[in-house]
Design a protein around this motif. Structure first.
Motif, mmCIF file in Angstrom:
data_model
loop_
_atom_site.group_PDB
_atom_site.id
_atom_site.type_symbol
_atom_site.label_atom_id
_atom_site.label_comp_id
_atom_site.label_asym_id
_atom_site.label_seq_id
_atom_site.Cartn_x
_atom_site.Cartn_y
_atom_site.Cartn_z
ATOM 1 N N ARG A 38 -3.276 -1.377 13.366
ATOM 2 C CA ARG A 38 -2.818 -2.470 12.375
ATOM 3 C C ARG A 38 -2.650 -1.917 11.107
ATOM 4 O O ARG A 38 -3.366 -0.750 10.616
ATOM 5 N N ALA A 40 -3.350 -3.554 7.326
ATOM 6 C CA ALA A 40 -4.193 -4.804 6.786
ATOM 7 C C ALA A 40 -4.119 -4.866 5.296
ATOM 8 O O ALA A 40 -5.134 -4.930 4.510
ATOM 9 N N PRO A 41 -2.982 -5.081 4.769
ATOM 10 C CA PRO A 41 -2.825 -5.022 3.366
ATOM 11 C C PRO A 41 -3.130 -6.420 2.791
ATOM 12 O O PRO A 41 -3.044 -7.418 3.392
ATOM 13 N N SER A 42 -3.292 -6.387 1.239
ATOM 14 C CA SER A 42 -3.773 -7.724 0.526
ATOM 15 C C SER A 42 -2.672 -8.003 -0.195
ATOM 16 O O SER A 42 -1.678 -7.108 -0.564
ATOM 17 N N GLU A 74 -4.732 -9.562 4.557
ATOM 18 C CA GLU A 74 -6.309 -9.831 4.073
ATOM 19 C C GLU A 74 -6.357 -10.548 2.767
ATOM 20 O O GLU A 74 -6.166 -9.893 1.591
ATOM 21 N N TYR A 232 -14.624 -8.261 2.786
ATOM 22 C CA TYR A 232 -13.827 -7.531 3.557
ATOM 23 C C TYR A 232 -14.679 -7.143 4.704
ATOM 24 O O TYR A 232 -14.295 -6.847 5.936
ATOM 25 N N VAL A 249 -7.114 2.716 11.072
ATOM 26 C CA VAL A 249 -6.564 3.855 10.133
ATOM 27 C C VAL A 249 -6.485 3.376 8.856
ATOM 28 O O VAL A 249 -6.010 2.158 8.534
ATOM 29 N N ARG A 250 -7.470 3.883 7.926
ATOM 30 C CA ARG A 250 -7.576 3.256 6.786
ATOM 31 C C ARG A 250 -7.852 4.274 5.710
ATOM 32 O O ARG A 250 -8.240 5.537 5.854
ATOM 33 N N GLU A 253 -11.463 5.577 1.065
ATOM 34 C CA GLU A 253 -12.400 4.998 0.201
ATOM 35 C C GLU A 253 -13.284 3.973 0.866
ATOM 36 O O GLU A 253 -14.352 3.539 0.606
ATOM 37 N N TRP A 254 -12.992 3.850 2.146
ATOM 38 C CA TRP A 254 -13.755 2.852 3.035
ATOM 39 C C TRP A 254 -14.875 4.004 3.787
ATOM 40 O O TRP A 254 -15.523 3.181 4.443
HETATM 41 N N1 GLU Z 1 -7.445 -4.700 3.083
HETATM 42 C C1 GLU Z 1 -7.878 -3.563 2.922
HETATM 43 C C2 GLU Z 1 -7.293 -2.878 1.889
HETATM 44 O O1 GLU Z 1 -5.999 -3.069 1.343
HETATM 45 C C3 GLU Z 1 -7.687 -2.833 4.413
HETATM 46 C C4 GLU Z 1 -8.539 -1.680 4.425
HETATM 47 C C5 GLU Z 1 -8.482 -1.526 6.089
HETATM 48 O O2 GLU Z 1 -7.240 -1.163 6.484
HETATM 49 O O3 GLU Z 1 -9.272 -1.743 6.687
HETATM 50 O O4 GLU Z 1 -7.527 -1.695 1.476
#
Ligand code: GLU
Length: 551
Positions: A38, A40-42, A74, A232, A249-250, A253-254
């Motif tokens: 997926r 998952a942008p803000s 998100e 989040y 896939v992110r 920074e996470w």
């Molecule tokens: N909303 C988060 C961001 O923009 C998504 C991170 C993710 O893909 O889990 O950094």
């Protein structure tokens, strides 16, 4: 503490359970090895190049395994949200030909939705209620001042900063105390009651980075904010579980949050998906590398490249060369194949941030454009010019045949396909004498004159040519030779090379003078075709303009 009773006190209206959600969002019936990925942008109204990079990787991984790729918005942070932000994301991604199987758009709302976090409030609350029943969540009434006092104390004691263990004041409230505060209308958040121990380590296996050891999470992080909206961390766990993501896939920074997420999955009783933490795209500033920044770098926004006239294909192709270092070699060995045929490999992804290299993008783009047919170029240029260059658009849409012809002239020099254009805006520079309206051309023209010609020579040559433009002949070049002979321009190049001292110049010099006078440029595709396209009146005006510029 009776946690069942506490859960009923906090969530009296939540009657559904996690088991209901498991039933509502069953495991996807996909073949073994198929990735559900997926983006998952803000919705901040801005699409960062890193987001496109992640989207490209996620989409490819799902496609090449027969999986599903979906879009989740998100939007839990209403302060950062921009009006029309979701539309902007969809538009940016569509511009780059990134399509989703599911998501918050017409036709995309499938069984695992809703796909906007703001519409999933009940789902999060069901999950928190269940955690609370298990004794892993509690309400916290601490004010900003109280949290600040805890931080100060921790700083003095040189302890870890955060809300945990002995510092977590609200952990130990009794049911009666909580009830009294709630009746009094005190605002509260819901926190995790972490069973973690920071001196214990967990092991995480990242396909890109290998084995990583990290301390267990001990923080009682906020799960639901005071408005009932999740953070989040919690939304990630709930959504990726119930949307049945198999590979997250992110951005890296996470990575540091991984222990928290692992713990949350375990406490919720959910199976954890796989993760890939991708390295960011960087830039050199002086001698240091930094991430491409929304504030400082125009090229951080994906819209920048399209504005400049880079075809989306070029940007995608370039990003793939960053994603897998063997991509370029593969493509050179298999020029007839497309990016769809390439199998992206997680193991070959870069561990540290790749530098964004404009020179490389330009090279890649020249190659990509050279592979487009003349018709494809015309279509793409027209689509680009419609938004970004009114003059070019007017020409290309008003004089379609001529436009096609000029693109043909540019693309093919002899039998070789030219590789000199990386972005469509360069065509306007190349053909300004044709695409610009006359008045604009007159204002902007600067002549690329060779110093070797004297003003007298230039005037004589252009005056002579002006008398007869030979625009109605099949033998323009022969006629030019006839014109040049008496003026002292040798019609035969071999002869000229042997005895240059006998002539003013060669026939090539005469043509070059006329070319500069008409177009301003030293080089152009076939001049006769161009003059035909301009028409006799315009050619005469151009010659007069040139003569006037000499005096
Ligand atoms: N909303 C988060 C961001 O923009 C998504 C991170 C993710 O893909 O889990 O950094």
């Amino acid at each position: 503490m009776d946690y069942n009773k506490l859960a009923e006190l906090i969530f009296p209206d939540i009657t559904k359970t996690v088991a209901d959600l498991e039933e509502r969002f069953p495991k996807r019936g996909l073949p073994e090895g198929a990735y559900v990925t997926r983006l998952a942008p803000s919705p901040t109204g801005y699409m960062h190049i890193g987001g496109l990079y992640a989207a490209l990787i996620s989409k490819k991984l799902s496609e090449q395994t027969g999986g599903v790729f979906y879009l989740r918005i998100e939007d839990t942070d209403k302060k950062r949200e921009l009006e029309g932000g979701v539309e902007e994301i969809l538009r940016s991604l569509a511009d780059y030909d990134i399509a989703f199987d599911e998501g918050p758009f017409p036709g995309g709302e499938k069984a695992y939705g809703p796909y906007k976090q703001s519409e999933r409030k009940e789902i999060y609350q069901i999950c928190v209620k269940e955690l609370m029943k298990k004794g892993y969540a509690y309400p916290c009434f601490c004010t900003a001042e109280e949290l600040e006092a805890i931080r100060k104390e921790q700083e003095e004691k040189k302890a870890d900063i955060g809300y945990y263990g002995e510092y977590a004041a609200c952990r130990n409230l009794t049911y009666e105390e909580i009830e009294a505060k709630i009746r009094a209308g005190a605002p509260y958040v819901v926190r995790l009651k972490s069973p973690g121990n920071a001196s214990a380590y967990i092991t995480y296996q990242d396909p890109v980075r290998g084995t990583i050891e990290m301390p267990e999470n001990q923080m009682d992080l906020v799960l639901l904010k005071s408005d009932g909206i999740p953070t989040y961390h919690f939304a990630h766990v709930v959504d990726d579980h119930f949307m049945r993501t198999s590979l997250v896939v992110r951005g890296d920074e996470w990575l540091a949050s991984y222990p928290t997420h692992k713990q949350l999955f375990e406490l919720c009783g959910f199976e954890q998906p796989g993760y890939v933490h991708i390295a960011p795209i960087m830039k050199m500033e002086g001698t240091t590398r930094r991430k491409l920044s929304k504030r400082k770098d125009p090229e951080a926004a994906v819209s920048y490249f399209l504005e400049q006239g880079f075809p989306a294909e070029s940007v995608r192709e370039y990003l793939l060369t960053i994603a897998n270092s063997n991509y370029e070699e593969w493509h050179m060995a298999n020029p007839q194949l497309t990016e769809d045929d390439f199998a992206l490999s997680l193991e070959k992804m870069p561990v540290s941030g790749a530098l964004f290299d404009m020179v490389k993008l330009t090279d890649v783009s020249r190659e990509v454009i050279s592979g487009f047919s003349i018709e494809t170029c015309c279509e793409k240029i027209l689509a680009w010019a419609k938004d970004y260059d009114a003059d070019l658009y007017a020409f290309a849409s008003g004089r379609k045949e001529m436009f096609l012809e000029t693109i043909g002239l540019w693309k093919m020099s002899g039998k070789k396909v030219r590789k000199d254009v990386a972005k469509w805006s360069e065509l306007m520079q190349m053909f300004d004498y044709l695409y610009l309206p006359q008045e604009k051309f007159e204002k902007t023209v600067s002549y690329e004159l060779d110093e070797k010609y004297t003003v007298g020579q230039l005037t004589e040559a252009v005056e002579a040519y002006k008398k007869d433009l030979f625009l109605d002949t099949d033998n323009w070049f022969d006629r030019m030779k006839e014109l040049g002979g008496p003026l002292g321009y040798c019609p035969n190049m071999k002869e000229y090379k042997k005895n240059p001292q006998d002539y003013k110049g060669s026939i090539a010099d005469l043509c070059s003078i006329v070319r500069v006078a008409v177009t301003g440029h030293k080089n152009s595709p076939d001049l006769y075709t161009i003059m035909k396209a301009l028409g006799e009146d315009t050619v005469r005006r151009r010659l007069d303009l040139f003569l006037a510029s000499l005096s």
